[in-house]
Write a protein that holds these residues in place. Structure first.
Motif, PDB file in Angstrom:
ATOM      1  N   THR A 209       0.836  -1.202   0.000  1.00 14.53           N
ATOM      2  CA  THR A 209       0.000   0.000   0.000  1.00 14.53           C
ATOM      3  C   THR A 209       0.870   1.252   0.000  1.00 14.53           C
ATOM      4  O   THR A 209       1.983   1.240   0.548  1.00 14.53           O
ATOM      5  CB  THR A 209      -0.922   0.046   1.238  1.00 14.53           C
ATOM      6  N   LEU A 211       0.607   3.687   1.827  1.00 13.84           N
ATOM      7  CA  LEU A 211       0.823   4.088   3.224  1.00 13.84           C
ATOM      8  C   LEU A 211       1.818   3.181   3.935  1.00 13.84           C
ATOM      9  O   LEU A 211       2.183   3.427   5.085  1.00 13.84           O
ATOM     10  CB  LEU A 211      -0.516   4.095   3.983  1.00 13.84           C
ATOM     11  N   GLY A 215      -3.389  -2.553   7.513  1.00  6.42           N
ATOM     12  CA  GLY A 215      -4.516  -1.927   8.170  1.00  6.42           C
ATOM     13  C   GLY A 215      -4.642  -2.433   9.598  1.00  6.42           C
ATOM     14  O   GLY A 215      -4.172  -3.527   9.932  1.00  6.42           O
ATOM     15  N   ASP A 219      -9.109   0.883  11.841  1.00  7.16           N
ATOM     16  CA  ASP A 219      -9.374   1.545  10.563  1.00  7.16           C
ATOM     17  C   ASP A 219     -10.739   1.149  10.018  1.00  7.16           C
ATOM     18  O   ASP A 219     -11.495   1.984   9.513  1.00  7.16           O
ATOM     19  CB  ASP A 219      -8.286   1.173   9.549  1.00  7.16           C
ATOM     20  N   GLY A 243      -6.007   1.561   2.292  1.00 11.84           N
ATOM     21  CA  GLY A 243      -4.806   2.373   2.251  1.00 11.84           C
ATOM     22  C   GLY A 243      -4.256   2.633   0.858  1.00 11.84           C
ATOM     23  O   GLY A 243      -3.105   3.001   0.696  1.00 11.84           O
TER      24      GLY A 243
END
Length: 246
Positions: A209, A211, A215, A219, A243
């Motif tokens: 991802t 990010l 996750g 989230d 993400g």
């Protein structure tokens, strides 16, 4: 004996699991009275109930196999008996058994079907019958319906079915003022996801991802709280919460 509550009431199916527990805690903090469903871990559900009550919240635990129609009928009845009604149903219950399609044991396919498809159908059926006007049903899918990772064939097939029934039910409830949506998380750090994976595989998925992290259950809980509360104009949708996973 019915206990009327001034709070909105949420029933969380699979409320002791990784994402389910976070959903329970988030909705309780948002002011919901929560009914925590468990399939087998009654002790964990009761501990969560005590923690919420100790923080001046309202909570009960309810048990039963989500793929058993009579059990789920009783779960919905128990919640309505205790709180006086149901406003939100969140179905986080699911199992994930991974295997290439060519070597998948059909007994594993049947297990996935029972919980992920039949269970979601039964919960959705009773949610449609019992949720009060202004309420919401939130089912859970997976972002792997888009990423098509190898070995996820049976699991993704079950979640594709979840998405389809969710979108159709949203249309069938026209005029009821009930929203029906699905949340489709990407790789999330839960026992269900981490089980059987090497540290290398986990890190590869985390880096997939933009990010650059997995996750967290929280989230997904944030998205559920949004759909359960202010998001009244989101209906008949699948929200991919991952993400930025392609």
């Amino acid at each position: 004996m019915t206990k009327q509550t001034t709070k909105r009431v949420a029933l969380i199916i699979g409320g002791t699991g990784g994402i389910g527990k976070s959903v329970v805690e988030k909705l309780a903090k948002e002011g919901f009275a929560v009914a925590i469903h468990y399939a087998s871990n009654q002790g964990k559900a009761n501990d969560l109930v005590k923690a919420i009550i100790n923080q001046d919240g309202e909570a009960i635990s309810v048990g039963g196999d989500s793929s058993n129609e009579e059990a789920m009928k009783e779960v919905f009845h128990s919640v309505e008996e205790h709180f006086g009604g149901i406003d939100v149903v969140v179905n986080t219950a699911g199992i994930m058994l991974l295997s290439p399609i060519a070597s998948l044991e059909l007994t594993d396919l049947d297990k996935i079907y029972q919980t992920n498809i039949r269970g979601t159908f039964i919960v959705s059926k009773y949610a449609a019958q019992n949720i009060r006007s202004g309420g919401a049903l939130i089912n859970f899918s997976t972002s792997v319906t888009k990423t098509q990772f190898p070995t996820y064939g049976a699991y993704v097939a079950s979640k594709a079915a979840v998405e389809s029934m969710t979108l159709i039910l949203a249309r069938e409830l026209r005029g009821k003022d009930i929203t029906v949506n699905a949340v489709a998380p990407g790789p999330t750090a839960t026992p269900l996801f981490l089980d059987g994976k090497t540290e290398e595989a986990i890190q590869q998925l985390a880096q997939a991802t933009p990010l650059e992290r997995l996750g967290q259950p929280e989230d997904s809980a944030e998205i559920v709280a949004f759909l359960a509360g202010p998001a009244r104009w989101i209906n008949g949708q699948v929200l991919f919460t991952n993400g930025g996973l392609a």
